[in-house]
Enzyme design. Structure first.
Site, PDB file in Angstrom:
ATOM      1  N   GLU A 129      24.807  35.249  45.689  1.00 11.09           N
ATOM      2  CA  GLU A 129      25.729  35.089  44.547  1.00 11.09           C
ATOM      3  C   GLU A 129      27.180  35.256  44.986  1.00 11.09           C
ATOM      4  O   GLU A 129      27.880  36.156  44.518  1.00 11.09           O
ATOM      5  CB  GLU A 129      25.405  36.142  43.475  1.00 11.09           C
ATOM      6  CG  GLU A 129      23.996  36.097  42.930  1.00 11.09           C
ATOM      7  CD  GLU A 129      23.672  37.284  42.011  1.00 11.09           C
ATOM      8  OE1 GLU A 129      24.460  38.248  41.939  1.00 11.09           O
ATOM      9  OE2 GLU A 129      22.613  37.237  41.368  1.00 11.09           O
ATOM     10  N   PRO A 130      27.646  34.408  45.891  1.00 11.92           N
ATOM     11  CA  PRO A 130      29.026  34.587  46.361  1.00 11.92           C
ATOM     12  C   PRO A 130      30.033  34.181  45.292  1.00 11.92           C
ATOM     13  O   PRO A 130      29.820  33.215  44.562  1.00 11.92           O
ATOM     14  CB  PRO A 130      29.118  33.637  47.555  1.00 11.92           C
ATOM     15  CG  PRO A 130      28.143  32.543  47.230  1.00 11.92           C
ATOM     16  CD  PRO A 130      27.021  33.209  46.459  1.00 11.92           C
ATOM     17  N   GLY A 131      31.106  34.945  45.183  1.00 13.56           N
ATOM     18  CA  GLY A 131      32.192  34.588  44.277  1.00 13.56           C
ATOM     19  C   GLY A 131      33.472  34.482  45.088  1.00 13.56           C
ATOM     20  O   GLY A 131      33.978  33.407  45.377  1.00 13.56           O
TER      21      GLY A 131
ATOM     22  N   GLY B 271      29.395  39.575  47.456  1.00 17.98           N
ATOM     23  CA  GLY B 271      30.014  40.648  48.227  1.00 17.98           C
ATOM     24  C   GLY B 271      30.679  40.246  49.519  1.00 17.98           C
ATOM     25  O   GLY B 271      31.444  41.035  50.084  1.00 17.98           O
TER      26      GLY B 271
ATOM     27  N   TYR C  39      39.290  36.190  41.200  1.00 19.76           N
ATOM     28  CA  TYR C  39      39.728  37.427  40.552  1.00 19.76           C
ATOM     29  C   TYR C  39      41.235  37.437  40.311  1.00 19.76           C
ATOM     30  O   TYR C  39      41.883  38.477  40.448  1.00 19.76           O
ATOM     31  CB  TYR C  39      39.273  38.650  41.371  1.00 19.76           C
ATOM     32  CG  TYR C  39      37.775  38.660  41.573  1.00 19.76           C
ATOM     33  CD1 TYR C  39      36.928  38.843  40.488  1.00 19.76           C
ATOM     34  CD2 TYR C  39      37.207  38.428  42.825  1.00 19.76           C
ATOM     35  CE1 TYR C  39      35.553  38.821  40.644  1.00 19.76           C
ATOM     36  CE2 TYR C  39      35.826  38.402  42.997  1.00 19.76           C
ATOM     37  CZ  TYR C  39      35.016  38.604  41.897  1.00 19.76           C
ATOM     38  OH  TYR C  39      33.652  38.580  42.052  1.00 19.76           O
TER      39      TYR C  39
ATOM     40  N   TYR D  32      44.013  47.589  42.247  1.00 25.51           N
ATOM     41  CA  TYR D  32      43.423  48.198  43.455  1.00 25.51           C
ATOM     42  C   TYR D  32      44.437  48.371  44.583  1.00 25.51           C
ATOM     43  O   TYR D  32      44.035  48.576  45.724  1.00 25.51           O
ATOM     44  CB  TYR D  32      42.319  47.332  44.072  1.00 25.51           C
ATOM     45  CG  TYR D  32      41.406  46.539  43.201  1.00 25.51           C
ATOM     46  CD1 TYR D  32      40.517  47.167  42.336  1.00 25.51           C
ATOM     47  CD2 TYR D  32      41.362  45.151  43.315  1.00 25.51           C
ATOM     48  CE1 TYR D  32      39.636  46.415  41.591  1.00 25.51           C
ATOM     49  CE2 TYR D  32      40.467  44.400  42.574  1.00 25.51           C
ATOM     50  CZ  TYR D  32      39.605  45.036  41.706  1.00 25.51           C
ATOM     51  OH  TYR D  32      38.719  44.296  40.985  1.00 25.51           O
TER      52      TYR D  32
ATOM     53  N   CYS E  54      56.323  44.623  31.386  1.00 29.19           N
ATOM     54  CA  CYS E  54      56.865  45.968  31.197  1.00 29.19           C
ATOM     55  C   CYS E  54      55.885  47.043  31.650  1.00 29.19           C
ATOM     56  O   CYS E  54      55.352  47.808  30.829  1.00 29.19           O
ATOM     57  CB  CYS E  54      57.218  46.168  29.736  1.00 29.19           C
ATOM     58  SG  CYS E  54      58.278  44.854  29.148  1.00 29.19           S
ATOM     59  N   GLU E  55      55.605  47.061  32.932  1.00 35.15           N
ATOM     60  CA  GLU E  55      54.749  48.078  33.542  1.00 35.15           C
ATOM     61  C   GLU E  55      55.259  48.287  34.961  1.00 35.15           C
ATOM     62  O   GLU E  55      55.522  47.313  35.663  1.00 35.15           O
ATOM     63  CB  GLU E  55      53.290  47.588  33.659  1.00 35.15           C
ATOM     64  CG  GLU E  55      52.546  47.417  32.365  1.00 35.15           C
ATOM     65  CD  GLU E  55      52.198  48.720  31.680  1.00 35.15           C
ATOM     66  OE1 GLU E  55      52.094  49.762  32.347  1.00 35.15           O
ATOM     67  OE2 GLU E  55      52.058  48.682  30.442  1.00 35.15           O
TER      68      GLU E  55
ATOM     69  N   ARG F  50      45.223  42.229  40.748  1.00 34.04           N
ATOM     70  CA  ARG F  50      44.630  42.999  41.852  1.00 34.04           C
ATOM     71  C   ARG F  50      45.590  44.006  42.483  1.00 34.04           C
ATOM     72  O   ARG F  50      45.168  45.124  42.789  1.00 34.04           O
ATOM     73  CB  ARG F  50      44.016  42.060  42.898  1.00 34.04           C
ATOM     74  CG  ARG F  50      42.920  41.156  42.304  1.00 34.04           C
ATOM     75  CD  ARG F  50      42.214  40.307  43.359  1.00 34.04           C
ATOM     76  NE  ARG F  50      41.458  41.124  44.275  1.00 34.04           N
ATOM     77  CZ  ARG F  50      41.826  41.458  45.490  1.00 34.04           C
ATOM     78  NH1 ARG F  50      42.947  40.998  45.986  1.00 34.04           N
ATOM     79  NH2 ARG F  50      41.071  42.233  46.229  1.00 34.04           N
TER      80      ARG F  50
HETATM   81  C1  LIG Z   1      30.766  40.268  40.947  1.00 34.29           C
HETATM   82  C2  LIG Z   1      29.376  39.905  41.259  1.00 34.29           C
HETATM   83  C3  LIG Z   1      29.104  38.953  42.253  1.00 34.29           C
HETATM   84  C4  LIG Z   1      30.168  38.293  43.078  1.00 34.29           C
HETATM   85  O1  LIG Z   1      30.787  39.192  43.943  1.00 34.29           O
HETATM   86  P1  LIG Z   1      31.759  38.679  45.101  1.00 34.29           P
HETATM   87  O2  LIG Z   1      32.163  39.907  45.774  1.00 34.29           O
HETATM   88  O3  LIG Z   1      32.873  37.962  44.443  1.00 34.29           O
HETATM   89  O4  LIG Z   1      30.959  37.772  45.972  1.00 34.29           O
HETATM   90  C5  LIG Z   1      27.788  38.603  42.447  1.00 34.29           C
HETATM   91  N1  LIG Z   1      26.778  39.170  41.733  1.00 34.29           N
HETATM   92  C6  LIG Z   1      27.003  40.093  40.780  1.00 34.29           C
HETATM   93  C7  LIG Z   1      25.868  40.658  40.024  1.00 34.29           C
HETATM   94  C8  LIG Z   1      28.305  40.495  40.515  1.00 34.29           C
HETATM   95  O5  LIG Z   1      28.527  41.430  39.579  1.00 34.29           O
END
Ligand SMILES: *Cc1c(COP(=O)(O)O)cnc(C)c1O
Length: 416
Positions: free
Chosen positions: A273-275, A239, A371, A316, A343-344, A312
């Site tokens: 859990e950073p993404g 998050g 993403y 969004y 074509c959108e 994105r």
């Molecule tokens: C998507 C997700 C993340 C990663 O979220 P980020 O906002 O990219 O850090 C971590 N844990 C879970 C369960 C997710 O669904």
């Protein structure tokens, strides 16, 4: 931004000129910086130093094998949400035994695959899923490590499509049912309770809601301990936001400090859990201008990248910086929409931008490490684009540009 910077008038990825990458591998092309990824992980490690904190990178942000390999070499574990992501983590040499399997809809097949691979824990989202995992584990003669993903019912300030921890979301076990569901997990055979997890939303600019959620989770762990259910870890999900335009990304110190205080001296370890935080600004999308089109409705810069590479903005209304790869001085800027060939009407990368650009020139779309490629589609029969990883003055092709025949390789003509 960081390692995507101009040297004189030419945009580079670390030490490599982007025009060189476009020449070698064509466009559209994603370019990732190994240095930025390394820095993000080091910053997280530094913020949590002295604390037991496992980084489970969220594979869905960007699951390219070379990306996962680099992160595995940096010591990351993984948060995965499908059998496909499990296969990627294994193929990239990631350690499945310290990784976690999240998601609301795990199939029986995916559960079997993860048990076979020795998954670190299932993050379970419903009583039915607990029963399913228990049954499959017993059938396989295994014990499944499980944690519950709970929904702490926290409202966060982000786009509604990426808020996940509010009351009524499809994600997680409702807060009021958490205790009862743990008791159920404790009664079922074939399960071993490991921890508690949540993930309240994405692109959070303020870390305080995550810390609030952590306090709730720790409170739940305390209650469970009184009932004789001992948890090993608290997982606060991902998050953490990044800067796309002028947002401030949350500073790590109050985040890490808040989480440290929430846990206190309890024997609980932490998982994050950073993404997006790790990958978002570690990648750009390189694209070439095909046409510039002037209509009564406005000016359109038609590029060869599209919503199929970067969904994105369409999904969004997200904003991504768009810059020329070679700066041209003294040209007049055009107020224009940067659009793709798909074509959108929603197929745009940027609206109302001021660009001094001509047909045939290169543009870089920033903040495309997370993403973007992973949300890609082949709509309009567009094959996957090339992906390149830069590390210092080295650059490696880490995904070749797809060919049309790969798109329909699985399809068959009917016999006449
Ligand atoms: C998507 C997700 C993340 C990663 O979220 P980020 O906002 O990219 O850090 C971590 N844990 C879970 C369960 C997710 O669904």
């Amino acid at each position: 931004m960081e390692d995507f910077i101009y040297q004189a008038d030419r945009l580079h990825a670390e030490s490599v000129p982007l025009e060189l990458i476009a020449e070698e591998h064509g466009t559209p092309c994603f370019v990732y910086s190994a240095a930025v990824m390394r820095r993000r992980i080091e910053e997280l490690r530094a913020a949590f130093s002295g604390q037991s904190c496992r980084i489970c990178y969220a594979v869905k942000a960007n699951g390219n094998l070379a990306v996962l390999q680099h992160l595995a070499q940096l010591g990351c574990a993984f948060d995965l949400v499908s059998g496909g992501e499990l296969a990627r983590v294994k193929a990239a040499g990631g350690d499945v035994s310290v990784s976690v399997f999240s998601g609301v809809g795990k199939t029986a097949e995916e559960i079997r695959q993860a048990l076979d691979a020795g998954i670190g824990a299932f993050h379970v989202e419903s009583p039915s899923e607990l029963e399913r995992i228990s049954r499959i584990a017993r059938e396989m003669g295994k014990v499944a490590p499980v944690s519950l993903r709970v929904n702490p019912a926290i409202e966060v300030d982000t786009h509604p499509h990426i808020a996940t921890g509010f009351r009524g979301s499809k994600f997680g076990i409702p807060w009021e049912e958490a205790l009862e569901t743990y008791r159920m997990a404790n009664r079922l055979d074939g399960l071993e309770i490991r921890g508690v997890a949540c993930h309240i939303g994405s692109q959070l600019i303020d870390a305080e809601p995550i810390v609030m959620a952590a306090r709730q989770l720790v409170g739940l762990a305390d209650q469970l301990r009184e009932e004789g259910i001992e948890l090993e870890y608290v997982d606060v999900g991902g998050g953490l936001g990044i800067c796309y335009q002028d947002e401030k990304s949350p500073s790590l110190d109050p985040y890490a400090e808040g989480l440290r205080e929430a846990i206190g001296d309890r024997p609980l370890s932490l998982i994050i859990e950073p993404g997006r935080y790790v990958m978002g600004n570690a990648g750009i999308l390189l694209t070439r201008v095909e046409y510039i089109k002037h209509t009564t409705g406005g000016h359109f810069v038609v590029v060869d990248a599209a919503m199929t590479e970067l969904m994105r903005p369409a999904l969004y209304g997200a904003w991504h910086a768009i810059m020329p790869v070679i700066k041209a001085e003294g040209r007049e800027r055009l107020n224009c929409d940067v659009v793709g060939p798909v074509c959108e009407t929603a197929d745009y990368l940027g609206r109302s931008r001021n660009l001094a650009v001509e047909e045939g020139e290169l543009l870089a779309v920033f903040s495309c490490g997370a993403y973007a490629a992973s949300m890609g589609s082949s709509y309009n029969s567009r094959p996957p684009v090339a992906e390149v990883m830069v590390d210092g003055d080295r650059h490696d092709l880490v995904r070749h540009r797809g060919e049309a025949d790969e798109l329909y390789a699985g399809e068959t003509l009917r016999q006449s």
